[in-house]
Scaffold this motif. Structure first.
Motif, PDB file in Angstrom:
ATOM      1  N   ALA A 104       0.858  -1.188   0.000  1.00  0.00           N
ATOM      2  CA  ALA A 104       0.000   0.000   0.000  1.00  0.00           C
ATOM      3  C   ALA A 104       0.891   1.233   0.000  1.00  0.00           C
ATOM      4  O   ALA A 104       1.961   1.233   0.607  1.00  0.00           O
ATOM      5  N   ALA A 105       0.438   2.284  -0.653  1.00  0.00           N
ATOM      6  CA  ALA A 105       1.237   3.504  -0.769  1.00  0.00           C
ATOM      7  C   ALA A 105       1.733   4.036   0.573  1.00  0.00           C
ATOM      8  O   ALA A 105       2.908   4.400   0.694  1.00  0.00           O
ATOM      9  N   GLY A 138       6.558   4.742   4.535  1.00  0.00           N
ATOM     10  CA  GLY A 138       7.115   5.382   5.717  1.00  0.00           C
ATOM     11  C   GLY A 138       6.905   4.610   7.009  1.00  0.00           C
ATOM     12  O   GLY A 138       7.046   5.172   8.083  1.00  0.00           O
ATOM     13  N   VAL A 139       6.592   3.323   6.911  1.00  0.00           N
ATOM     14  CA  VAL A 139       6.363   2.495   8.102  1.00  0.00           C
ATOM     15  C   VAL A 139       7.609   1.674   8.369  1.00  0.00           C
ATOM     16  O   VAL A 139       8.185   1.075   7.463  1.00  0.00           O
ATOM     17  N   ASP A 196       2.133  -5.102   9.226  1.00  0.00           N
ATOM     18  CA  ASP A 196       2.230  -6.411   8.572  1.00  0.00           C
ATOM     19  C   ASP A 196       2.779  -6.269   7.157  1.00  0.00           C
ATOM     20  O   ASP A 196       3.635  -7.051   6.727  1.00  0.00           O
ATOM     21  N   LEU A 197       2.292  -5.279   6.424  1.00  0.00           N
ATOM     22  CA  LEU A 197       2.789  -5.065   5.060  1.00  0.00           C
ATOM     23  C   LEU A 197       4.265  -4.659   5.067  1.00  0.00           C
ATOM     24  O   LEU A 197       5.031  -5.087   4.200  1.00  0.00           O
ATOM     25  N   ALA A 198       4.670  -3.850   6.037  1.00  0.00           N
ATOM     26  CA  ALA A 198       6.081  -3.458   6.137  1.00  0.00           C
ATOM     27  C   ALA A 198       6.960  -4.680   6.402  1.00  0.00           C
ATOM     28  O   ALA A 198       8.052  -4.805   5.833  1.00  0.00           O
ATOM     29  N   ARG A 199       6.487  -5.595   7.246  1.00  0.00           N
ATOM     30  CA  ARG A 199       7.249  -6.834   7.493  1.00  0.00           C
ATOM     31  C   ARG A 199       7.319  -7.682   6.229  1.00  0.00           C
ATOM     32  O   ARG A 199       8.361  -8.259   5.917  1.00  0.00           O
ATOM     33  N   MET A 200       6.218  -7.767   5.482  1.00  0.00           N
ATOM     34  CA  MET A 200       6.223  -8.504   4.223  1.00  0.00           C
ATOM     35  C   MET A 200       7.264  -7.918   3.268  1.00  0.00           C
ATOM     36  O   MET A 200       8.062  -8.644   2.674  1.00  0.00           O
ATOM     37  N   GLU A 201       7.274  -6.595   3.158  1.00  0.00           N
ATOM     38  CA  GLU A 201       8.241  -5.938   2.281  1.00  0.00           C
ATOM     39  C   GLU A 201       9.671  -6.229   2.720  1.00  0.00           C
ATOM     40  O   GLU A 201      10.553  -6.463   1.893  1.00  0.00           O
ATOM     41  N   ALA A 202       9.925  -6.211   4.025  1.00  0.00           N
ATOM     42  CA  ALA A 202      11.273  -6.471   4.541  1.00  0.00           C
ATOM     43  C   ALA A 202      11.705  -7.905   4.237  1.00  0.00           C
ATOM     44  O   ALA A 202      12.865  -8.142   3.870  1.00  0.00           O
ATOM     45  N   ARG A 256      15.010  -2.515   8.106  1.00  0.00           N
ATOM     46  CA  ARG A 256      14.720  -1.672   6.950  1.00  0.00           C
ATOM     47  C   ARG A 256      14.710  -0.213   7.370  1.00  0.00           C
ATOM     48  O   ARG A 256      13.921   0.187   8.220  1.00  0.00           O
ATOM     49  N   PRO A 257      15.575   0.603   6.785  1.00  0.00           N
ATOM     50  CA  PRO A 257      15.544   2.030   7.099  1.00  0.00           C
ATOM     51  C   PRO A 257      14.307   2.671   6.486  1.00  0.00           C
ATOM     52  O   PRO A 257      13.863   2.282   5.416  1.00  0.00           O
ATOM     53  N   VAL A 258      13.750   3.616   7.188  1.00  0.00           N
ATOM     54  CA  VAL A 258      12.520   4.255   6.719  1.00  0.00           C
ATOM     55  C   VAL A 258      12.718   5.763   6.664  1.00  0.00           C
ATOM     56  O   VAL A 258      13.173   6.366   7.629  1.00  0.00           O
TER      57      VAL A 258
END
Length: 137
Positions: free
Chosen positions: A22-23, A27-28, A64-70, A33-35
């Motif tokens: 998601a857009a 920033g999450v 949850d989406l940030a963890r998926m991306e990481a 992962r640096p943000v």
């Protein structure tokens, strides 16, 4: 779930994966992962009003989406994370915009049909490998 998919892909020798995020997730924070303080490409309205409200209301979902991306970013696979804004049920127009590594200014929505069209094009687009891709009107 994402780690199980990555493990299964490695076991089978599969390399290419596209995932929908998601857009506002740009920033999450997530482990490893640096943000940035705000997502590149966001205008003032998105940066200071809409995105903070969305992140507050959907805190767990975006985490949850940030963890998926990481997990994908650390997988070694040929991943692409697609970050659309609000999804609609309108028909495809093929008049969407994309951006690598940044959100799209004034990109507030996209139809599910156009998101699917964009993702099909990304499957063979080498420039989207290991990239976060914004897609919106």
């Amino acid at each position: 779930g994402t780690q199980a998919i990555v493990d299964a892909m490695r076991a089978q020798g599969a390399r290419r994966i596209l995932a929908i995020s998601a857009a506002p997730v740009a920033g999450v924070s997530a482990p490893g992962r640096p943000v940035p303080r705000h997502a590149p490409g966001e205008g003032p309205f998105m940066r200071y009003i809409l995105t903070p409200l969305l992140r507050a209301g959907l805190r767990q979902e975006y985490a949850d989406l940030a963890r998926m991306e990481a997990v994908l970013a650390g997988s070694g696979l040929d991943w692409t994370v697609v970050r659309p804004p609000r999804l609609t049920d309108k028909p495809a127009t093929h008049a969407y915009r994309t951006a690598l590594g940044a959100n799209l200014p004034r990109g507030l929505k996209i139809s599910r049909a156009d998101l699917a069209h964009a993702m099909l094009g990304m499957l063979t687009d080498q420039s989207t490998i290991k990239q976060y891709v914004a897609v919106a009107y």
